[in-house]
Design a protein around this motif. Structure first.
Motif, PDB file in Angstrom:
ATOM      1  N   LEU A   1     -51.566  27.899 -13.969  1.00  0.00           N
ATOM      2  CA  LEU A   1     -51.948  26.665 -13.921  1.00  0.00           C
ATOM      3  C   LEU A   1     -51.122  25.473 -13.066  1.00  0.00           C
ATOM      4  O   LEU A   1     -50.029  25.596 -13.423  1.00  0.00           O
ATOM      5  CB  LEU A   1     -52.272  26.029 -15.494  1.00  0.00           C
ATOM      6  N   LYS A   2     -51.608  24.774 -12.198  1.00  0.00           N
ATOM      7  CA  LYS A   2     -51.035  24.033 -11.564  1.00  0.00           C
ATOM      8  C   LYS A   2     -51.603  22.485 -11.564  1.00  0.00           C
ATOM      9  O   LYS A   2     -52.574  22.204 -11.346  1.00  0.00           O
ATOM     10  CB  LYS A   2     -51.098  24.248  -9.888  1.00  0.00           C
ATOM     11  N   LEU A   3     -50.499  21.666 -12.270  1.00  0.00           N
ATOM     12  CA  LEU A   3     -51.047  20.406 -12.530  1.00  0.00           C
ATOM     13  C   LEU A   3     -50.500  19.318 -11.566  1.00  0.00           C
ATOM     14  O   LEU A   3     -49.245  19.321 -11.569  1.00  0.00           O
ATOM     15  CB  LEU A   3     -50.368  19.884 -14.024  1.00  0.00           C
ATOM     16  N   LYS A   4     -51.386  18.643 -11.128  1.00  0.00           N
ATOM     17  CA  LYS A   4     -51.063  17.774 -10.003  1.00  0.00           C
ATOM     18  C   LYS A   4     -50.473  16.163 -10.565  1.00  0.00           C
ATOM     19  O   LYS A   4     -51.380  15.704 -11.607  1.00  0.00           O
ATOM     20  CB  LYS A   4     -52.010  17.141  -8.945  1.00  0.00           C
ATOM     21  N   LYS A   5     -49.061  15.996 -10.509  1.00  0.00           N
ATOM     22  CA  LYS A   5     -48.514  15.077 -11.255  1.00  0.00           C
ATOM     23  C   LYS A   5     -49.316  13.528 -10.532  1.00  0.00           C
ATOM     24  O   LYS A   5     -49.366  13.540  -9.248  1.00  0.00           O
ATOM     25  CB  LYS A   5     -47.064  14.772 -10.765  1.00  0.00           C
ATOM     26  N   ARG A   6     -49.422  12.518 -11.343  1.00  0.00           N
ATOM     27  CA  ARG A   6     -50.111  11.483 -10.642  1.00  0.00           C
ATOM     28  C   ARG A   6     -48.847  10.375 -10.236  1.00  0.00           C
ATOM     29  O   ARG A   6     -48.976   9.865  -9.097  1.00  0.00           O
ATOM     30  CB  ARG A   6     -50.669  10.649 -11.975  1.00  0.00           C
ATOM     31  N   ARG A   7     -47.675  10.611 -10.689  1.00  0.00           N
ATOM     32  CA  ARG A   7     -46.622  10.000 -10.177  1.00  0.00           C
ATOM     33  C   ARG A   7     -45.430  10.956  -9.947  1.00  0.00           C
ATOM     34  O   ARG A   7     -45.433  12.071 -10.739  1.00  0.00           O
ATOM     35  CB  ARG A   7     -46.040   8.876 -11.210  1.00  0.00           C
ATOM     36  N   PRO A   8     -44.724  10.933  -8.816  1.00  0.00           N
ATOM     37  CA  PRO A   8     -43.596  11.896  -8.507  1.00  0.00           C
ATOM     38  C   PRO A   8     -42.502  11.829  -9.442  1.00  0.00           C
ATOM     39  O   PRO A   8     -41.248  11.306  -9.060  1.00  0.00           O
ATOM     40  CB  PRO A   8     -43.284  11.457  -7.250  1.00  0.00           C
ATOM     41  N   LEU A   9     -42.510  12.188 -10.699  1.00  0.00           N
ATOM     42  CA  LEU A   9     -41.520  12.232 -11.699  1.00  0.00           C
ATOM     43  C   LEU A   9     -41.172  13.627 -11.975  1.00  0.00           C
ATOM     44  O   LEU A   9     -41.913  14.552 -11.975  1.00  0.00           O
ATOM     45  CB  LEU A   9     -42.020  11.361 -12.875  1.00  0.00           C
ATOM     46  N   THR A  10     -40.021  13.731 -12.460  1.00  0.00           N
ATOM     47  CA  THR A  10     -39.656  15.039 -12.971  1.00  0.00           C
ATOM     48  C   THR A  10     -39.877  15.080 -14.472  1.00  0.00           C
ATOM     49  O   THR A  10     -39.425  14.343 -15.254  1.00  0.00           O
ATOM     50  CB  THR A  10     -38.038  15.298 -12.756  1.00  0.00           C
ATOM     51  N   TRP A  11     -40.737  16.013 -15.084  1.00  0.00           N
ATOM     52  CA  TRP A  11     -41.025  16.051 -16.276  1.00  0.00           C
ATOM     53  C   TRP A  11     -39.809  16.711 -16.995  1.00  0.00           C
ATOM     54  O   TRP A  11     -39.283  17.733 -16.593  1.00  0.00           O
ATOM     55  CB  TRP A  11     -42.315  16.866 -16.566  1.00  0.00           C
ATOM     56  N   THR A  12     -39.666  16.269 -18.209  1.00  0.00           N
ATOM     57  CA  THR A  12     -38.567  16.628 -19.151  1.00  0.00           C
ATOM     58  C   THR A  12     -38.916  17.490 -20.203  1.00  0.00           C
ATOM     59  O   THR A  12     -38.181  18.362 -21.027  1.00  0.00           O
ATOM     60  CB  THR A  12     -37.495  15.683 -19.664  1.00  0.00           C
ATOM     61  N   ARG A  13     -40.331  17.238 -20.402  1.00  0.00           N
ATOM     62  CA  ARG A  13     -41.157  18.093 -21.361  1.00  0.00           C
ATOM     63  C   ARG A  13     -42.545  17.816 -20.984  1.00  0.00           C
ATOM     64  O   ARG A  13     -43.049  17.293 -20.254  1.00  0.00           O
ATOM     65  CB  ARG A  13     -40.846  17.470 -22.996  1.00  0.00           C
ATOM     66  N   LEU A  14     -43.091  19.025 -21.384  1.00  0.00           N
ATOM     67  CA  LEU A  14     -44.714  19.330 -21.129  1.00  0.00           C
ATOM     68  C   LEU A  14     -45.669  18.484 -21.912  1.00  0.00           C
ATOM     69  O   LEU A  14     -46.363  17.767 -21.302  1.00  0.00           O
ATOM     70  CB  LEU A  14     -44.881  20.916 -21.273  1.00  0.00           C
ATOM     71  N   VAL A  15     -45.178  18.509 -23.345  1.00  0.00           N
ATOM     72  CA  VAL A  15     -45.991  17.663 -24.242  1.00  0.00           C
ATOM     73  C   VAL A  15     -45.264  16.904 -25.042  1.00  0.00           C
ATOM     74  O   VAL A  15     -44.322  17.156 -25.440  1.00  0.00           O
ATOM     75  CB  VAL A  15     -46.992  18.632 -25.140  1.00  0.00           C
ATOM     76  N   LYS A  16     -45.818  15.309 -25.159  1.00  0.00           N
ATOM     77  CA  LYS A  16     -45.138  14.488 -25.990  1.00  0.00           C
ATOM     78  C   LYS A  16     -44.861  15.083 -27.304  1.00  0.00           C
ATOM     79  O   LYS A  16     -45.988  15.660 -27.865  1.00  0.00           O
ATOM     80  CB  LYS A  16     -45.911  13.106 -26.089  1.00  0.00           C
ATOM     81  N   ALA A  17     -44.192  14.748 -28.122  1.00  0.00           N
ATOM     82  CA  ALA A  17     -44.130  15.022 -29.542  1.00  0.00           C
ATOM     83  C   ALA A  17     -45.046  14.103 -30.263  1.00  0.00           C
ATOM     84  O   ALA A  17     -45.242  13.103 -30.024  1.00  0.00           O
ATOM     85  CB  ALA A  17     -42.512  14.603 -30.226  1.00  0.00           C
TER      86      ALA A  17
END
Length: 285
Positions: free
Chosen positions: A268-284
Motif C-alpha cells: 500500500l502506497k500512501l501519498k503524504k499531503r506534506r513532505p514530512l518524515t513519519w515517526t509512527r504510522l498511527v497516532k496513539a
C-alpha cells in the motif's frame, strides 16, 4: 322532593336520553347538528375524582348540563366551570357557555367534560399572548401568532385504511449476512520519499497473500481517506482485512495506490499531503 326548574328540565332531558336506543347513543353527531340526538359524555369530576359517564340530550344548554352534574356529582351548579374536549384528551379544552346548547357549541358524542370549581375562564382573546400582541403590535414576542386561526375539524384527524401497495414496487431484497473478517496483524511500513509504504508479505500473512492471487480479479480492495486506509482481501470463507484509523499525518487519497506481487506481498502506497518524515504510522488513541 322539589327540584329547581332548570334541574327538573335537565333531568327530564337525561331521562329522554337514557330511553334512547343504544345505537343512537353511540352514534356521532351528524353534519346537520341534530339537536334531538343523544351525547355520551365522559365526565372528569373536580379535584381528581373518578371518571364517570353521562348521557345527555344535545339540546341541553350549558346551564342545564351543570344542573344535571349537580345532581350527579353533588357539586353546586353555580360553582362549576365546564370545559369540553372533542377527540383525544390532548385536544384543546374549550369553555362551555351557559346559555347555548351543547350541539351549538360543537360538543360531540364521546366528548370529555372537565368540571372545575370556581375556575376563571381565560378566552383566547383575553390570553397573555393576545394581550401582548394587542399592546405591542409588531414588536410583540408573539407577533408570529397574530393571524393564527383554529384548525378546521376535518384537518385535525387523519384516518387511514389498510396499507396501499405501490404499483411496480420491487420486493425488498434480504440483506446478506455480514461475514466477520480475519484481521491482518503482521505488516511492516517505511517512509519512501513522498510516500509511506505498508508491506503485507507472505512471510507473515501467507493465507492472505495466497487469497490475493495476482489481484487482477478484484480480490484486493482498498479504501482511502485523508486520515485512514482500509484493505480487504476476498476469500472463499472469511475475507482478510487491515484497517488503520487516525493516521499520524494526512494523506492524499486520489494519489494513493496499491500493488500486488503474486505469491509475495501486497504493498500500500500512501501519498503524504506534506513532505514530512513519519515517526509512527498511527497516532496513539
Amino acid at each position: 322532593l322539589k327540584l329547581r326548574p332548570q334541574a327538573s328540565r335537565a333531568l327530564r332531558a337525561l331521562a329522554v336520553a337514557s330511553a334512547a336506543p343504544q345505537s343512537r347513543r353511540r352514534g356521532a353527531m351528524t353534519a346537520e347538528h341534530d339537536d334531538g340526538a343523544t351525547l355520551s359524555l365522559k365526565i372528569v369530576p373536580p379535584k381528581g375524582g373518578q371518571l364517570t359517564e353521562l348521557s345527555a340530550a344535545a339540546r341541553l344548554t350549558g346551564r342545564e348540563l351543570k344542573a344535571a352534574l349537580e345532581e350527579k356529582l353533588a357539586v353546586e351548579a353555580s360553582t362549576q366551570t365546564l370545559f369540553c374536549q372533542n377527540g383525544s384528551r390532548n385536544a384543546a379544552k374549550v369553555p362551555i357557555d351557559d346559555a347555548r346548547s351543547l350541539v351549538d357549541q360543537g360538543v360531540e358524542d364521546g366528548a370529555t367534560i372537565t368540571v372545575r370549581i370556581n375556575a376563571e375562564v381565560v378566552t383566547p382573546e383575553a390570553s397573555a399572548l393576545r394581550e401582548s400582541i394587542a399592546k405591542n403590535g409588531g414588536q410583540s414576542y408573539y407577533y408570529a401568532h397574530a393571524n393564527e386561526k383554529a384548525l378546521p375539524p376535518e384537518h385535525r384527524y387523519v384516518y387511514g385504511g389498510a396499507p396501499a401497495k405501490l404499483e411496480g414496487a420491487a420486493p425488498a431484497e434480504e440483506a446478506e449476512p455480514t461475514v466477520p473478517s480475519r484481521p491482518i496483524t503482521k505488516y511492516s511500513w517505511a517512509n519512501e520519499g513522498d510516500f509511506v509504504c505498508i508491506y503485507i508479505s507472505a512471510d507473515g500473512e501467507e493465507d492472505a497473500i495466497k487469497a490475493a492471487g495476482d489481484g487482477k480479479d478484484g480480490q484486493v480492495q482498498v479504501s482511502w481517506d485523508t486520515k485512514s486506509v482500509e484493505l480487504r482481501i476476498s476469500c472463499d470463507t472469511r475475507p482478510f482485512a487491515l484497517a488503520l484509523r487516525n493516521l499520524e499525518n494526512e494523506i492524499v487519497p486520489d494519489e494513493c495506490k496499491h500493488r500486488v506481487s503474486a505469491g509475495k506481498r501486497v504493498t500500500l502506497k500512501l501519498k503524504k499531503r506534506r513532505p514530512l518524515t513519519w515517526t509512527r504510522l498511527v497516532k496513539a488513541s
